[in-house]
Design a protein around this motif. Structure first.
Motif, PDB file in Angstrom:
ATOM      1  N   VAL A   1       0.844  -1.194   0.000  1.00  0.00           N
ATOM      2  CA  VAL A   1       0.000   0.000   0.000  1.00  0.00           C
ATOM      3  C   VAL A   1       0.880   1.246   0.000  1.00  0.00           C
ATOM      4  O   VAL A   1       0.688   2.172  -0.790  1.00  0.00           O
ATOM      5  CB  VAL A   1      -0.951   0.001   1.223  1.00  0.00           C
ATOM      6  N   ILE A   2       1.859   1.256   0.887  1.00  0.00           N
ATOM      7  CA  ILE A   2       2.761   2.406   0.995  1.00  0.00           C
ATOM      8  C   ILE A   2       3.579   2.552  -0.285  1.00  0.00           C
ATOM      9  O   ILE A   2       3.738   3.660  -0.810  1.00  0.00           O
ATOM     10  CB  ILE A   2       3.659   2.261   2.238  1.00  0.00           C
ATOM     11  N   LEU A   3       4.064   1.446  -0.799  1.00  0.00           N
ATOM     12  CA  LEU A   3       4.923   1.462  -1.987  1.00  0.00           C
ATOM     13  C   LEU A   3       4.174   1.882  -3.251  1.00  0.00           C
ATOM     14  O   LEU A   3       4.765   2.429  -4.172  1.00  0.00           O
ATOM     15  CB  LEU A   3       5.548   0.073  -2.187  1.00  0.00           C
ATOM     16  N   THR A   4       2.875   1.663  -3.308  1.00  0.00           N
ATOM     17  CA  THR A   4       2.122   2.041  -4.501  1.00  0.00           C
ATOM     18  C   THR A   4       1.479   3.426  -4.381  1.00  0.00           C
ATOM     19  O   THR A   4       1.379   4.143  -5.384  1.00  0.00           O
ATOM     20  CB  THR A   4       1.020   1.009  -4.831  1.00  0.00           C
ATOM     21  N   LEU A   5       1.073   3.829  -3.179  1.00  0.00           N
ATOM     22  CA  LEU A   5       0.385   5.116  -3.052  1.00  0.00           C
ATOM     23  C   LEU A   5       1.333   6.313  -2.943  1.00  0.00           C
ATOM     24  O   LEU A   5       1.096   7.349  -3.550  1.00  0.00           O
ATOM     25  CB  LEU A   5      -0.556   5.096  -1.844  1.00  0.00           C
ATOM     26  N   LEU A   6       2.387   6.198  -2.148  1.00  0.00           N
ATOM     27  CA  LEU A   6       3.235   7.365  -1.919  1.00  0.00           C
ATOM     28  C   LEU A   6       3.991   7.858  -3.166  1.00  0.00           C
ATOM     29  O   LEU A   6       4.126   9.070  -3.334  1.00  0.00           O
ATOM     30  CB  LEU A   6       4.192   7.121  -0.757  1.00  0.00           C
ATOM     31  N   PRO A   7       4.494   6.995  -4.045  1.00  0.00           N
ATOM     32  CA  PRO A   7       5.105   7.556  -5.259  1.00  0.00           C
ATOM     33  C   PRO A   7       4.114   8.370  -6.094  1.00  0.00           C
ATOM     34  O   PRO A   7       4.487   9.380  -6.691  1.00  0.00           O
ATOM     35  CB  PRO A   7       5.597   6.323  -6.019  1.00  0.00           C
ATOM     36  N   LYS A   8       2.851   7.974  -6.103  1.00  0.00           N
ATOM     37  CA  LYS A   8       1.843   8.762  -6.829  1.00  0.00           C
ATOM     38  C   LYS A   8       1.647  10.114  -6.157  1.00  0.00           C
ATOM     39  O   LYS A   8       1.470  11.127  -6.827  1.00  0.00           O
ATOM     40  CB  LYS A   8       0.535   7.985  -6.906  1.00  0.00           C
ATOM     41  N   VAL A   9       1.690  10.121  -4.831  1.00  0.00           N
ATOM     42  CA  VAL A   9       1.653  11.389  -4.105  1.00  0.00           C
ATOM     43  C   VAL A   9       2.864  12.230  -4.499  1.00  0.00           C
ATOM     44  O   VAL A   9       2.749  13.431  -4.764  1.00  0.00           O
ATOM     45  CB  VAL A   9       1.620  11.148  -2.576  1.00  0.00           C
ATOM     46  N   GLY A  10       4.023  11.590  -4.557  1.00  0.00           N
ATOM     47  CA  GLY A  10       5.236  12.303  -4.942  1.00  0.00           C
ATOM     48  C   GLY A  10       5.134  12.908  -6.327  1.00  0.00           C
ATOM     49  O   GLY A  10       5.489  14.072  -6.542  1.00  0.00           O
ATOM     50  N   TYR A  11       4.631  12.146  -7.301  1.00  0.00           N
ATOM     51  CA  TYR A  11       4.492  12.657  -8.666  1.00  0.00           C
ATOM     52  C   TYR A  11       3.578  13.878  -8.705  1.00  0.00           C
ATOM     53  O   TYR A  11       3.792  14.801  -9.483  1.00  0.00           O
ATOM     54  CB  TYR A  11       3.919  11.587  -9.608  1.00  0.00           C
ATOM     55  N   SER A  12       2.537  13.880  -7.879  1.00  0.00           N
ATOM     56  CA  SER A  12       1.585  14.982  -7.940  1.00  0.00           C
ATOM     57  C   SER A  12       2.019  16.198  -7.125  1.00  0.00           C
ATOM     58  O   SER A  12       1.430  17.262  -7.276  1.00  0.00           O
ATOM     59  CB  SER A  12       0.207  14.504  -7.470  1.00  0.00           C
ATOM     60  N   THR A  13       3.018  16.063  -6.274  1.00  0.00           N
ATOM     61  CA  THR A  13       3.407  17.191  -5.417  1.00  0.00           C
ATOM     62  C   THR A  13       4.774  17.776  -5.738  1.00  0.00           C
ATOM     63  O   THR A  13       5.103  18.847  -5.248  1.00  0.00           O
ATOM     64  CB  THR A  13       3.401  16.777  -3.927  1.00  0.00           C
ATOM     65  N   ILE A  14       5.566  17.100  -6.551  1.00  0.00           N
ATOM     66  CA  ILE A  14       6.905  17.582  -6.875  1.00  0.00           C
ATOM     67  C   ILE A  14       6.859  18.287  -8.225  1.00  0.00           C
ATOM     68  O   ILE A  14       6.417  17.718  -9.213  1.00  0.00           O
ATOM     69  CB  ILE A  14       7.910  16.413  -6.929  1.00  0.00           C
ATOM     70  N   ARG A  15       7.308  19.510  -8.230  1.00  0.00           N
ATOM     71  CA  ARG A  15       7.388  20.291  -9.460  1.00  0.00           C
ATOM     72  C   ARG A  15       8.840  20.695  -9.690  1.00  0.00           C
ATOM     73  O   ARG A  15       9.558  20.973  -8.732  1.00  0.00           O
ATOM     74  CB  ARG A  15       6.542  21.569  -9.358  1.00  0.00           C
ATOM     75  N   PRO A  16       9.268  20.769 -10.949  1.00  0.00           N
ATOM     76  CA  PRO A  16      10.632  21.248 -11.190  1.00  0.00           C
ATOM     77  C   PRO A  16      10.777  22.669 -10.669  1.00  0.00           C
ATOM     78  O   PRO A  16       9.849  23.460 -10.729  1.00  0.00           O
ATOM     79  CB  PRO A  16      10.768  21.206 -12.707  1.00  0.00           C
ATOM     80  N   GLY A  17      11.950  22.969 -10.149  1.00  0.00           N
ATOM     81  CA  GLY A  17      12.212  24.308  -9.622  1.00  0.00           C
ATOM     82  C   GLY A  17      12.366  25.320 -10.747  1.00  0.00           C
ATOM     83  O   GLY A  17      12.594  24.967 -11.902  1.00  0.00           O
ATOM     84  N   GLN A  18      12.216  26.559 -10.402  1.00  0.00           N
ATOM     85  CA  GLN A  18      12.412  27.630 -11.375  1.00  0.00           C
ATOM     86  C   GLN A  18      13.906  27.882 -11.527  1.00  0.00           C
ATOM     87  O   GLN A  18      14.607  28.034 -10.534  1.00  0.00           O
ATOM     88  CB  GLN A  18      11.711  28.903 -10.903  1.00  0.00           C
ATOM     89  N   PRO A  19      14.405  27.933 -12.739  1.00  0.00           N
ATOM     90  CA  PRO A  19      15.832  28.196 -12.904  1.00  0.00           C
ATOM     91  C   PRO A  19      16.174  29.596 -12.410  1.00  0.00           C
ATOM     92  O   PRO A  19      15.381  30.517 -12.512  1.00  0.00           O
ATOM     93  CB  PRO A  19      16.067  28.043 -14.399  1.00  0.00           C
ATOM     94  N   ALA A  20      17.348  29.716 -11.869  1.00  0.00           N
ATOM     95  CA  ALA A  20      17.826  31.018 -11.409  1.00  0.00           C
ATOM     96  C   ALA A  20      18.105  31.906 -12.614  1.00  0.00           C
ATOM     97  O   ALA A  20      18.485  31.423 -13.679  1.00  0.00           O
ATOM     98  CB  ALA A  20      19.092  30.841 -10.580  1.00  0.00           C
ATOM     99  N   PRO A  21      17.907  33.213 -12.470  1.00  0.00           N
ATOM    100  CA  PRO A  21      18.215  34.084 -13.606  1.00  0.00           C
ATOM    101  C   PRO A  21      19.707  34.049 -13.898  1.00  0.00           C
ATOM    102  O   PRO A  21      20.523  33.882 -13.000  1.00  0.00           O
ATOM    103  CB  PRO A  21      17.770  35.471 -13.110  1.00  0.00           C
TER     104      PRO A  21
END
Length: 168
Positions: free
Chosen positions: A143-163
């Protein structure tokens, strides 16, 4: 050992920029972690019920000790939920510290799940109790192994590059 040299042609050389750190939606991450903890605890509770009602057996759960006076079943269910919250923290650390966080997270949680599934066979108990506890631990881990990576995919966004730096 080979040494590499770069030729200076009068233009300033900028080191390649490392990718910016990812942006994490903490509210959604911990919300998903809490939801995963609830599902993991319910899976553990259902496993206890199945073991008792269908197989007339007991899972190998911690004994009540000290001030808590909680039953072994209660501690087992709470431990399953706590394991999901700890896994959420591991996911957060992997995102903050590693280049491929979900790959490392999968390996870590997968190996912990296998260890927890094998753990009941290290104590002296009836084989049926060992098997049922191993399967219950495996179910909670999956349960943990299948649900949490999906949480990770939906909450992690690439950072904004520095100017880019300005040259004067």
């Amino acid at each position: 050992m080979t040494m590499e040299y770069s030729r200076y042609d009068g233009e300033p050389q900028l080191a390649p920029a490392s990718p910016p750190p990812p942006v994490i939606d903490m509210r959604r991450l911990w919300g998903g972690g809490l939801a995963t903890a609830l599902v993991a605890a319910l899976v553990a509770w259902v496993a206890v019920l199945i073991a008792r009602a269908v197989f007339h057996a007991e899972l190998l759960t911690p004994e009540s000790r000290g001030l808590t006076r909680a039953s072994g079943t209660t501690l087992y269910v709470i431990s399953a939920g706590a394991g999901a919250l700890i896994a959420t923290l591991i996911l957060l650390l992997m995102v903050a510290l590693t280049p491929r966080p979900l790959a490392y997270f999968g390996w870590i949680i997968g190996l912990i799940t296998v260890a927890c599934a094998v753990l009941p066979f290290t104590v002296e108990a009836p084989l049926l109790d060992q098997l049922l506890t191993g399967f219950a631990n495996l179910a909670v881990g999956l349960v943990i192994l299948t649900l949490l990576p999906k949480v990770g995919y939906s909450t992690i966004r690439p950072g904004q590059p520095a100017p880019p730096p300005r040259l004067q």
